[in-house]
Design an enzyme around this catalytic site. Structure first.
Site, PDB file in Angstrom:
ATOM      1  CE1 TYR A  95      -4.342  -1.167  -0.039  1.00  8.26           C
ATOM      2  CE2 TYR A  95      -3.409  -2.909   1.317  1.00  8.26           C
ATOM      3  CZ  TYR A  95      -4.430  -2.427   0.524  1.00  8.26           C
ATOM      4  OH  TYR A  95      -5.545  -3.196   0.293  1.00  8.26           O
ATOM      5  CD  GLU A 137      -6.235  -5.958   1.799  1.00  6.17           C
ATOM      6  OE1 GLU A 137      -4.985  -5.914   1.897  1.00  6.17           O
ATOM      7  OE2 GLU A 137      -6.877  -5.364   0.907  1.00  6.17           O
TER       8      GLU A 137
END
Length: 402
Positions: A95, A137
């Site tokens: 990310y 997640e």
């Protein structure tokens, strides 16, 4: 913490994202892969080639900008993305890389329109989204780690059986090399497999639906061979499985993931599939049969002909079971086919007597995007409530129906 003024700036980019979102995301992926070529082993380059990944990301960024005031409303969509991400072993550090290149791409693509305040707003907004996704997640990873037989990342599995199901679909029975237990799964879920593609000099991951009921010993995937002089990259992976992966070979496999699953209810079920889209539905049907479920069941399937119809014998056998109704559509029908069971042409719900389908029937659709859209809209036109319709689009999500 994002301020109200920054939210206004992000919302103000919605018209630009609607018009130029895919241009932006194409630029972003090109930029990121240039700086981080190792990520080509993580991302599905076939979906880069056909632009589905760029389109899906553009739609996700647009949806986030539109709901910046309360991004939690996107959790159902984000969960589907998170399921794919965890099956590919996407981690928080990814990310950070994505954020760096996405913000840079916004600045470079928008040029003079990208004020310092706008870039600062999107930087904070992306950080908020990344934290939301990474936390979600993380919960999925933790659940996998806590599951008996579960794991995160990649685990080697051996092909112990390879079976041709039709002229173009072959099943692979995958067993863990370490001899340990495997994670249970819900019918309809998928696994990712990763193999090396010499032509690309890359490892490439692909998601394949598990095409069997939970059994505690193995996962089965049923893969369609692709034909054509110029195969796209997705076809290269599927065909390599067909041509080079044989009994005894080892491939990397992720734990089961996905939220296209059979609902825990006693409602009647109607499966609608096109081509290889039948695979997650086979898992659901096998589980219903194995569990002795007396839920009324119907299956409407379409493909080119009998030779390419995988699991045809199983469908014919299920037709003899109580509470099962089958309807098959072929482009070309054999002369000896049962006219009550097999019809000529594409799947057309108007040619199926749906009077037997109860008002509370659940509909599960899987196939090409155009197939899903048509049958979804036909069900809505027939008065079916949206909450009873579920569908799975193979690859990145580009369909917006519910």
């Amino acid at each position: 913490m994002i301020t109200d003024a920054q939210k206004d700036l992000v919302r103000g980019t919605v018209p630009i994202l609607k018009e130029h979102g895919v241009t932006l995301t194409k630029y972003f992926y090109s930029r990121m892969f240039t700086h981080h070529p190792e990520l080509r082993n993580v991302f599905n380059m076939g979906n880069q080639q056909n632009a589905k990944q760029q389109t899906a990301l553009a739609m996700a960024v647009l949806a986030y900008a539109e709901h910046i005031e309360n991004p939690s409303v996107l959790l159902p969509v984000l969960d589907a993305i998170g399921q794919k991400h965890t099956s590919l072993s996407i981690r928080p550090e990814h990310y950070r890389i994505v954020g760096k290149h996405l913000i840079a791409s916004i600045q470079e693509v928008l040029g003079d329109l990208a004020s310092e305040e706008l870039i600062a707003a999107w930087t904070v907004a992306y950080g908020q989204l990344a934290e939301l996704m990474a936390n979600h997640e993380g919960q999925i990873y933790q659940k996998l780690a806590d599951t008996e037989g579960g794991w995160t990342g990649w685990r080697p599995f051996a092909v112990k059986r390879k079976t041709a199901e039709s002229d173009e679909i072959t099943s692979f029975y995958l067993y863990p090399v370490d001899g340990g237990k495997i994670a249970d799964f819900r019918p309809g879920q998928f696994i990712s497999v990763r193999i090396f593609i010499p032509q690309l000099n890359l490892f490439q991951p692909r998601q394949y639906s598990i095409s069997c009921a939970p059994n505690g010993d193995y996962y089965r995937i049923s893969v369609k061979r692709e034909f054509g002089a110029e195969l796209n990259l997705n076809g290269m992976v599927s065909n390599r499985l067909h041509d080079f992966i044989n009994t005894g070979d080892i491939i990397d496999v992720s734990a089961p993931a996905g939220n296209f699953v059979l609902a825990a209810s006693e409602n009647p079920v109607v499966f609608i599939s096109g081509g290889v889209g039948q695979t997650p539905l086979v898992s659901m049907m096998e589980e219903l049969i194995a569990s002795g479920s007396d839920r009324p069941k119907a299956w409407i399937h379409g493909c080119r002909n009998r030779r390419v119809h995988a699991f045809h014998d199983a469908l014919a056998k299920w037709k003899t079971e109580a509470n099962f109704e089958g309807h098959i559509f072929y482009d070309a029908v054999d002369t000896d086919a049962d006219p009550e069971f097999v019809r000529n042409g594409w799947v057309d719900l108007q040619r199926v007597d749906t009077a037997n389908f109860a008002p509370n029937s659940e509909y599960y659709i899987c196939g090409p995007a155009s197939f899903i859209t048509k049958n979804y809209n036909d069900l809505i036109a027939a008065g079916v409530d949206r909450s009873f319709i579920f569908f799975e689009e193979f690859g990145p999500q580009t369909i917006q129906l519910n």
